[in-house]
Design an enzyme around this catalytic site. Structure first.
Site, PDB file in Angstrom:
ATOM      1  N   ASN A  94       0.782  -1.231   0.000  1.00 47.57           N
ATOM      2  CA  ASN A  94       0.000   0.000   0.000  1.00 47.57           C
ATOM      3  C   ASN A  94       0.818   1.288   0.000  1.00 47.57           C
ATOM      4  O   ASN A  94       0.276   2.367   0.144  1.00 47.57           O
ATOM      5  CB  ASN A  94      -0.977   0.007   1.180  1.00 47.57           C
ATOM      6  CG  ASN A  94      -2.055  -1.038   0.992  1.00 47.57           C
ATOM      7  OD1 ASN A  94      -2.483  -1.315  -0.118  1.00 47.57           O
ATOM      8  ND2 ASN A  94      -2.476  -1.651   2.080  1.00 47.57           N
ATOM      9  N   CYS A  95       2.103   1.181  -0.177  1.00 48.87           N
ATOM     10  CA  CYS A  95       2.992   2.345  -0.215  1.00 48.87           C
ATOM     11  C   CYS A  95       2.820   3.083  -1.551  1.00 48.87           C
ATOM     12  O   CYS A  95       2.754   2.453  -2.609  1.00 48.87           O
ATOM     13  CB  CYS A  95       4.420   1.849  -0.047  1.00 48.87           C
ATOM     14  SG  CYS A  95       5.697   3.035  -0.444  1.00 48.87           S
ATOM     15  N   ASP A  96       2.774   4.406  -1.520  1.00 48.85           N
ATOM     16  CA  ASP A  96       2.608   5.199  -2.739  1.00 48.85           C
ATOM     17  C   ASP A  96       3.754   4.984  -3.727  1.00 48.85           C
ATOM     18  O   ASP A  96       3.530   4.896  -4.934  1.00 48.85           O
ATOM     19  CB  ASP A  96       2.477   6.688  -2.412  1.00 48.85           C
ATOM     20  CG  ASP A  96       1.138   7.030  -1.782  1.00 48.85           C
ATOM     21  OD1 ASP A  96       0.178   6.241  -1.916  1.00 48.85           O
ATOM     22  OD2 ASP A  96       1.052   8.100  -1.141  1.00 48.85           O
ATOM     23  N   LYS A 123       3.231   1.747  -5.457  1.00 48.87           N
ATOM     24  CA  LYS A 123       2.182   1.845  -6.483  1.00 48.87           C
ATOM     25  C   LYS A 123       2.750   2.411  -7.775  1.00 48.87           C
ATOM     26  O   LYS A 123       2.427   1.940  -8.865  1.00 48.87           O
ATOM     27  CB  LYS A 123       1.012   2.688  -5.966  1.00 48.87           C
ATOM     28  CG  LYS A 123       0.232   1.982  -4.864  1.00 48.87           C
ATOM     29  CD  LYS A 123      -0.851   2.870  -4.284  1.00 48.87           C
ATOM     30  CE  LYS A 123      -1.521   2.172  -3.110  1.00 48.87           C
ATOM     31  NZ  LYS A 123      -2.514   3.020  -2.459  1.00 48.87           N
TER      32      LYS A 123
END
Length: 123
Positions: A10-12, A15
């Site tokens: 879920n880390c930007d 992504k």
């Protein structure tokens, strides 16, 4: 050797890395070290190859910044590895092990293009 992407789903930054890899047709497997953990010997290899714990640690992240100043001041490779095993959010993202023994730490379009674009010859 297949490409393995290590990180936290879920880390930007992850992504962005996943989007780049998918858009460029790069086939990879993913290891979420927040869910599955990470072995100390794997971290030790990365730290050694990267030239020290500072290159593998996410020093701008909340987990690292939340450490007591005395802990940060006393870090060396061994202590940092132990902390990263205990707190995987401290590990930079992504870390990629790729064909030919490449180790890629962090995401930038330039580094990914240099590493994965077949029209871009290796230096």
């Amino acid at each position: 050797m297949p490409i393995t992407v290590y990180g936290i789903k879920n880390c930007d930054t992850m992504k962005k890395a996943f989007a780049w890899l998918d858009q460029h047709g790069v086939v990879y497997s993913f290891h979420d070290y927040k869910k599955s953990g990470i072995a100390a010997d794997k971290l030790a290899t990365w730290v050694s190859r990267a030239g020290g714990w500072e290159h593998v640690t996410n020093k701008s992240g909340l987990t690292f910044r939340g450490l007591p100043e005395t802990t940060k001041a006393s870090l060396d490779d061994q202590r940092a590895i132990a902390l990263m095993v205990e707190k995987p959010s401290m590990i930079r993202r992504p870390i990629i092990e790729a064909d030919g023994g490449k180790l890629i730490i962090g995401f930038s379009e330039e580094s990914f293009t240099a590493s994965f674009d077949p029209s871009n010859p290796a230096p």
